[in-house]
Design an enzyme around this catalytic site. Structure first.
Site, PDB file in Angstrom:
ATOM      1  CG  ASP A 185       0.153   4.653  15.652  1.00 42.85           C
ATOM      2  OD1 ASP A 185       1.108   5.491  16.033  1.00 42.85           O
ATOM      3  OD2 ASP A 185       0.199   3.880  14.781  1.00 42.85           O
ATOM      4  CD1 TRP A 243       0.578   0.451   3.277  1.00 40.47           C
ATOM      5  CD2 TRP A 243      -0.025  -1.642   3.074  1.00 40.47           C
ATOM      6  NE1 TRP A 243       0.950  -0.298   4.354  1.00 40.47           N
ATOM      7  CE2 TRP A 243       0.758  -1.676   4.353  1.00 40.47           C
ATOM      8  CE3 TRP A 243      -0.768  -2.783   2.708  1.00 40.47           C
ATOM      9  CZ2 TRP A 243       0.899  -2.544   5.061  1.00 40.47           C
ATOM     10  CZ3 TRP A 243      -0.432  -3.721   3.791  1.00 40.47           C
ATOM     11  CH2 TRP A 243       0.202  -3.655   4.696  1.00 40.47           C
ATOM     12  N   GLY A 246      -9.604 -11.548  11.995  1.00 44.72           N
ATOM     13  CA  GLY A 246     -10.121 -11.328  13.377  1.00 44.72           C
ATOM     14  C   GLY A 246     -10.748  -9.949  13.241  1.00 44.72           C
ATOM     15  CB  CYS A 253      11.364   4.563  18.849  1.00 46.99           C
ATOM     16  SG  CYS A 253      10.865   5.322  20.130  1.00 46.99           S
ATOM     17  CD  GLU A 265      -3.127   3.874   7.868  1.00 40.33           C
ATOM     18  OE1 GLU A 265      -3.395   3.294   9.256  1.00 40.33           O
ATOM     19  OE2 GLU A 265      -2.198   4.015   7.444  1.00 40.33           O
ATOM     20  CB  CYS A 287      17.009   6.476  16.710  1.00 36.49           C
ATOM     21  SG  CYS A 287      15.719   7.809  16.737  1.00 36.49           S
ATOM     22  CE1 TYR A 338      -2.234   6.230  12.644  1.00 36.91           C
ATOM     23  CE2 TYR A 338      -3.986   4.723  12.109  1.00 36.91           C
ATOM     24  CZ  TYR A 338      -2.493   5.011  11.910  1.00 36.91           C
ATOM     25  OH  TYR A 338      -1.955   4.401  11.094  1.00 36.91           O
ATOM     26  CD  GLN A 370      -6.454  -3.870  18.690  1.00 40.25           C
ATOM     27  OE1 GLN A 370      -5.872  -4.884  18.901  1.00 40.25           O
ATOM     28  NE2 GLN A 370      -6.629  -2.847  18.972  1.00 40.25           N
ATOM     29  CB  THR A 371      -3.767  -7.068  11.794  1.00 34.88           C
ATOM     30  OG1 THR A 371      -4.938  -7.418  12.259  1.00 34.88           O
ATOM     31  CG2 THR A 371      -3.195  -8.120  10.990  1.00 34.88           C
TER      32      THR A 371
END
Length: 388
Positions: A160, A46, A103, A214, A59, A224, A142, A64-65
């Site tokens: 997020d 994407w 899920g 991070c 998005e 970083c 978000y 949760q994935t």
């Protein structure tokens, strides 16, 4: 004027509290992060597109994935529903079937509801106006900021978990980041840091930094690109910021599932409920099977599974007719849904002919994927197919 909504809604880039970085340091921070992102960003299907539909889908799937888990579903979903019109017009069951295994099925249901609104109210185009975007099912602060910044280059900063962690360490912010006051402060800092000339790349860079370097544990500060600006690192707090949130207590649930199998290897699945219950109990079986096609299943007390299933089967399938049931216990199934830890005790019942049940489906036990089933149902089917 800033967006005047609740704390769950999005803030715009304007009139924010000043960050610790201003002028030359802020310019260098932005330059360093964007240069790092241009060189080291992960390849994802994407990325490199401005198509709002594809960005929106990614998005939603990434909620949760993990990225690696989402990619094959993303590609398969796009193959079946290549645009918002095909998604809006599809039967809900087909959408859930293609989503099955990912899920959190409310995401798929809201995705289709939003697609239908986009077709009906926005001529098939994801709205570029924040209020219109936030009015769509499944779109929060978000998600709206991510889509509008990446697809339309709108100056909205995402916040997020990954971005919040980066900012918390950058400014050495202690305490619960999700508390209203702290989250608002983090959003204002995100707004201030945003590179207004390339908001889409900037938001992706901030998220990528949080996801790859991070990280919650063992942040890779030596790699970083903006470590020189990090107050948590300077104060030796990078490992303890952010503080761990207290988790909701786990609820243990035991279910018993009945797998009827006829001489042809076919089984019977019961239909999804027609409408969700407004306040379902933690052990509500329709919730636990994600309101999808499922085996006869019931919440039980340990030690009572066989008796409870016998009673259920008698009521559902055989009525007053006497039927001798030889329930064969199968391997336990473990499953988790948010705060619930579920143990399923499946039983197999060999039967010459499957009973006729209104609304039920008769399918080959070895191929249930032609309908929408949850991971819990899929695990029970695997237990029933396992060698004896």
């Amino acid at each position: 004027m800033p967006y005047s909504g609740s704390t769950a809604e999005m803030c715009l880039l304007c009139e924010t509290e000043p960050s610790m970085l201003t002028d030359a340091p802020l310019s260098r921070f932005r330059k360093n992060l964007l240069a790092w992102f241009a060189q080291f960003q992960r390849t994802m299907p994407w990325r490199g597109t401005r198509d709002p539909y594809r960005i929106w889908l990614s998005e939603i799937m990434l909620q949760q994935t993990r990225v690696a888990a989402a990619i094959p579903y993303y590609e398969r979903f796009l193959e079946r529903f290549p645009n918002v019109e095909t998604l809006a017009a599809a039967p809900e069951e087909e959408v859930l079937r293609v989503w099955a295994g990912l899920g959190y099925y409310s995401r798929a249901r809201n995705l289709q509801k939003a697609a239908q609104q986009i077709v009906a109210k926005h001529n098939g185009h994801f709205p570029s106006d924040p209020e219109a975007a936030l009015a769509l099912p499944g779109i929060g602060a978000y998600t709206a900021a991510a889509i509008l910044s990446i697809a339309y280059q709108k100056k909205y900063a995402v916040l997020d978990g990954n971005v919040a962690r980066v900012i918390a360490r950058l400014n050495a912010i202690r305490g619960d980041l999700r508390s209203n006051g702290t989250w608002q402060t983090l959003q204002k800092s995100a707004d201030h840091l945003l590179q207004p000339r390339s908001p889409g790349d900037w938001n992706q860079a901030m998220m990528e930094l949080g996801a790859t370097l991070c990280t919650p544990r063992s942040p890779q500060c030596l790699l970083c690109p903006v470590s020189e600006f990090c107050e948590a690192r300077k104060q030796g707090l990078a490992e303890v910021i952010p503080e761990k949130r207290s988790k909701r207590s786990t609820v243990e649930i035991t279910l018993a599932a009945l797998v009827l199998v006829d001489l042809r290897g076919k089984t019977l699945l019961l239909p999804p409920p027609k409408s969700p219950r407004k306040s379902a109990a933690p052990d509500d079986v329709h919730t636990l099977v994600s309101r999808m096609w499922h085996f006869p299943i019931i919440a039980v007390q340990p030690g009572q599974a066989a008796a409870a299933l016998t009673k259920l089967a008698q009521e559902l399938f055989f009525g007053a007719r006497k039927f001798q049931m030889e329930l064969v216990p199968l391997k336990k199934v473990r499953h988790a849904v948010t705060y619930r830890s579920i143990t399923v005790l499946p039983f197999r019942l060999e039967i010459q002919k499957l009973p006729e049940v209104s609304g039920a489906k008769v399918l080959p036990l070895a191929n249930l994927s032609v309908v929408a089933i949850s991971n819990l149902t899929r695990k029970v089917a695997r237990a029933a197919l396992a060698p004896k």
